[in-house]
Scaffold this motif. Structure first.
Motif, short mmCIF file in Angstrom:
data_model
loop_
_atom_site.label_atom_id
_atom_site.label_comp_id
_atom_site.label_asym_id
_atom_site.label_seq_id
_atom_site.Cartn_x
_atom_site.Cartn_y
_atom_site.Cartn_z
N THR A 3 0.85 -1.20 0.00
CA THR A 3 0.00 0.00 0.00
C THR A 3 0.88 1.24 0.00
O THR A 3 1.78 1.39 0.85
CB THR A 3 -0.93 0.02 1.23
OG1 THR A 3 -1.77 -1.13 1.19
CG2 THR A 3 -1.79 1.27 1.24
N VAL A 4 0.62 2.15 -0.96
CA VAL A 4 1.35 3.43 -1.07
C VAL A 4 0.33 4.55 -0.92
O VAL A 4 -0.74 4.52 -1.55
CB VAL A 4 2.08 3.54 -2.42
CG1 VAL A 4 2.79 4.90 -2.52
CG2 VAL A 4 3.08 2.41 -2.58
N SER A 5 0.65 5.52 -0.06
CA SER A 5 -0.27 6.65 0.17
C SER A 5 0.49 7.97 0.10
O SER A 5 1.72 8.00 0.18
CB SER A 5 -0.96 6.50 1.53
OG SER A 5 0.00 6.56 2.58
N GLY A 20 -8.32 15.59 4.96
CA GLY A 20 -8.96 15.49 3.65
C GLY A 20 -8.01 15.39 2.49
O GLY A 20 -8.46 15.43 1.34
N THR A 21 -6.71 15.20 2.76
CA THR A 21 -5.76 15.12 1.64
C THR A 21 -5.19 13.71 1.43
O THR A 21 -4.49 13.48 0.45
CB THR A 21 -4.58 16.09 1.86
OG1 THR A 21 -3.90 15.73 3.08
CG2 THR A 21 -5.07 17.53 1.96
N ALA A 22 -5.46 12.78 2.31
CA ALA A 22 -4.83 11.45 2.20
C ALA A 22 -5.47 10.63 1.08
O ALA A 22 -6.69 10.53 0.98
CB ALA A 22 -4.96 10.70 3.53
N VAL A 23 -4.61 10.08 0.23
CA VAL A 23 -5.03 9.17 -0.84
C VAL A 23 -4.08 7.98 -0.84
O VAL A 23 -2.91 8.11 -0.44
CB VAL A 23 -5.05 9.87 -2.22
CG1 VAL A 23 -6.17 10.88 -2.32
CG2 VAL A 23 -3.71 10.55 -2.49
N GLN A 24 -4.55 6.79 -1.33
CA GLN A 24 -3.68 5.61 -1.32
C GLN A 24 -4.10 4.61 -2.39
O GLN A 24 -5.21 4.68 -2.92
CB GLN A 24 -3.69 4.92 0.05
CG GLN A 24 -5.01 4.25 0.39
CD GLN A 24 -4.96 3.50 1.72
OE1 GLN A 24 -4.11 3.80 2.55
NE2 GLN A 24 -5.86 2.56 1.90
N HIS A 25 -3.22 3.67 -2.63
CA HIS A 25 -3.51 2.56 -3.55
C HIS A 25 -2.75 1.33 -3.06
O HIS A 25 -1.60 1.43 -2.61
CB HIS A 25 -3.09 2.91 -4.98
CG HIS A 25 -3.38 1.79 -5.96
ND1 HIS A 25 -4.64 1.55 -6.43
CD2 HIS A 25 -2.56 0.83 -6.50
CE1 HIS A 25 -4.60 0.50 -7.25
NE2 HIS A 25 -3.35 0.05 -7.30
N THR A 26 -3.38 0.15 -3.17
CA THR A 26 -2.75 -1.11 -2.76
C THR A 26 -2.38 -1.91 -4.02
O THR A 26 -3.25 -2.19 -4.86
CB THR A 26 -3.69 -1.93 -1.88
OG1 THR A 26 -4.01 -1.18 -0.69
CG2 THR A 26 -3.03 -3.26 -1.46
N PHE A 27 -1.12 -2.29 -4.10
CA PHE A 27 -0.61 -3.06 -5.23
C PHE A 27 -0.54 -4.55 -4.86
O PHE A 27 -0.26 -4.90 -3.72
CB PHE A 27 0.78 -2.58 -5.64
CG PHE A 27 0.81 -1.14 -6.12
CD1 PHE A 27 0.49 -0.83 -7.43
CD2 PHE A 27 1.14 -0.11 -5.25
CE1 PHE A 27 0.51 0.49 -7.87
CE2 PHE A 27 1.15 1.20 -5.67
CZ PHE A 27 0.83 1.52 -7.00
N HIS A 28 -0.75 -5.40 -5.90
CA HIS A 28 -0.68 -6.85 -5.70
C HIS A 28 0.30 -7.53 -6.63
O HIS A 28 0.61 -8.71 -6.42
CB HIS A 28 -2.08 -7.46 -5.88
CG HIS A 28 -3.08 -6.97 -4.89
ND1 HIS A 28 -3.17 -7.46 -3.60
CD2 HIS A 28 -4.01 -5.98 -4.98
CE1 HIS A 28 -4.13 -6.84 -2.95
NE2 HIS A 28 -4.66 -5.92 -3.76
N THR A 29 0.77 -6.82 -7.66
CA THR A 29 1.72 -7.41 -8.60
C THR A 29 2.74 -6.38 -9.03
O THR A 29 2.49 -5.16 -8.95
CB THR A 29 1.00 -7.95 -9.86
OG1 THR A 29 0.32 -6.87 -10.48
CG2 THR A 29 0.01 -9.05 -9.51
N ASN A 30 3.87 -6.83 -9.54
CA ASN A 30 4.88 -5.95 -10.14
C ASN A 30 4.35 -5.45 -11.48
O ASN A 30 3.47 -6.06 -12.10
CB ASN A 30 6.19 -6.70 -10.36
CG ASN A 30 7.03 -6.75 -9.09
OD1 ASN A 30 7.19 -5.74 -8.41
ND2 ASN A 30 7.56 -7.93 -8.77
N GLY A 31 4.90 -4.33 -11.92
CA GLY A 31 4.52 -3.79 -13.21
C GLY A 31 3.24 -3.00 -13.17
O GLY A 31 2.78 -2.49 -14.21
N ASP A 32 2.60 -2.88 -12.02
CA ASP A 32 1.37 -2.11 -11.90
C ASP A 32 1.71 -0.69 -11.49
O ASP A 32 2.77 -0.41 -10.90
CB ASP A 32 0.46 -2.77 -10.85
CG ASP A 32 -0.95 -2.21 -10.89
OD1 ASP A 32 -1.26 -1.47 -11.83
OD2 ASP A 32 -1.74 -2.54 -9.97
#
Length: 335
Positions: free
Chosen positions: A260-262, A274-286
């Motif tokens: 997870t990167v935020s 109100g500024t926090a955003v994030q994404h969770t990765f499951h594979t390389n190349g994404d």
């Protein structure tokens, strides 16, 4: 046959008479089998050993010369001799054939009374268990029991990670125009106060560190400053400012998943709500785009704004940030 029997009895008598006269034990066979020399002292005397006295019956030394006289009367039967010893028992003869079965006995007698019951014997060992029988027919379903009381509420589980940002919905319909406000005072010189900064090549991010913007784009006014290759944007004039950020993030090769990167905005070291955003990765190349836009009230200057990244083993870039002064905040109007 009768003559032979009587002849034998005569021989036995003569032998017995010779034995009584001479005092010598001799059988009838020995008596009539004597040789030329008679052993009887009164029968043959020297010097004429072959001469026999009258009455001698020895056939060898005194043969008969005259005619045989008539047979004398049968003498009395001698006493019965002692019983001889019992002979050995002869061999057992062969077994005779089995005789025919005899007639049945009389009628069966009446059954006697039953005897008393004997004591119970000891229990025998348990036999080997028999094979399992076939399953019986399933019985009818029983009546449903009453619902039991509700159990106690368990402890709240650990909060799961925040899901990815949803797709932006369609723009809503334009609302009705508001009432026109009163004409404001002449603002004088309307030179905008803003700055934009960016970074193109991807860079390695470290959790808790500010993202670096290595270039400045548009710069206007003196209220906002940024040094190239720096992550700090400095506000020099109090007021309301709009801060917009967007950028691309991705996992490095060999990262552990899920990852997870935020990103979020900090003002003077404090996260701006109100500024926090994030994404969770499951594979390389994404890769994923993170973006936020928020208005901040700066009342004390100089104030430092930074975009902070969180997450292990991630890359960011290209990224950009824009800061635009909207005006004075309430109570901080300039004269």
């Amino acid at each position: 046959m009768l003559w032979f029997h009587r002849k034998n009895e005569q021989k036995e008598y003569e032998a017995q008479e010779f034995q009584e006269e001479s005092g010598t034990e001799v059988s009838s066979a020995q008596f009539f089998d004597r040789g030329p020399q008679c052993a009887h002292s009164d029968c043959c005397r020297p010097p004429h050993p072959d001469c026999c006295r009258p009455g001698c019956r020895c056939p060898h030394c005194c043969p008969a010369t005259g005619p045989t006289g008539p047979t004398g009367a049968t003498g009395p039967t001698g006493a019965t001799g002692p019983t001889g010893a019992t002979g050995a028992t002869g061999a057992t003869g062969p077994q005779g054939e089995t005789g025919a079965a005899g007639p049945s006995g009389g009628e069966t007698g009446a059954t006697g009374p039953t005897g008393p019951t004997g004591p119970t014997g000891a229990t025998g060992p348990t036999g080997i268990a028999g094979a399992t029988g076939p399953a019986g027919v399933t019985g009818p379903t029983g009546i449903t029991g009453a619902t039991g009381p509700a159990g106690a509420i368990g402890p709240t589980g650990v909060t799961g990670p925040t899901g990815p940002t949803g797709v932006t919905g369609p723009t809503g319909a334009t609302g009705p125009a508001g009432v026109t406000g009163a004409t404001g005072a002449d603002g004088g010189d309307s030179t905008p106060e803003l700055i934009s900064a960016y970074s193109t090549p991807p860079q390695s991010g470290t959790a808790g560190d500010a993202m670096i913007f290595d270039r400045n784009g548009a710069v206007s006014g003196s209220s906002i400053t940024h040094a190239q290759n720096s992550g700090s944007i400095v506000i020099q004039n109090p007021g309301l400012y709009e801060v917009s950020f967007h950028g691309t993030v991705s996992p490095v090769t060999g990262a552990s998943f899920p990852l997870t990167v935020s990103a979020y905005l900090e003002q003077q070291g404090t996260e701006v709500a109100g500024t926090a955003v994030q994404h969770t990765f499951h594979t390389n190349g994404d890769s994923s785009n993170l973006a936020f836009s928020q208005i901040v009230d700066v009342s004390s200057v100089p104030a430092t704004l930074e975009v902070i990244g969180q997450g292990a083993n991630y890359l960011y870039g290209p990224v950009s940030v824009t800061v635009n002064r909207l005006g004075d905040s309430a109570g901080n109007e300039t004269t």
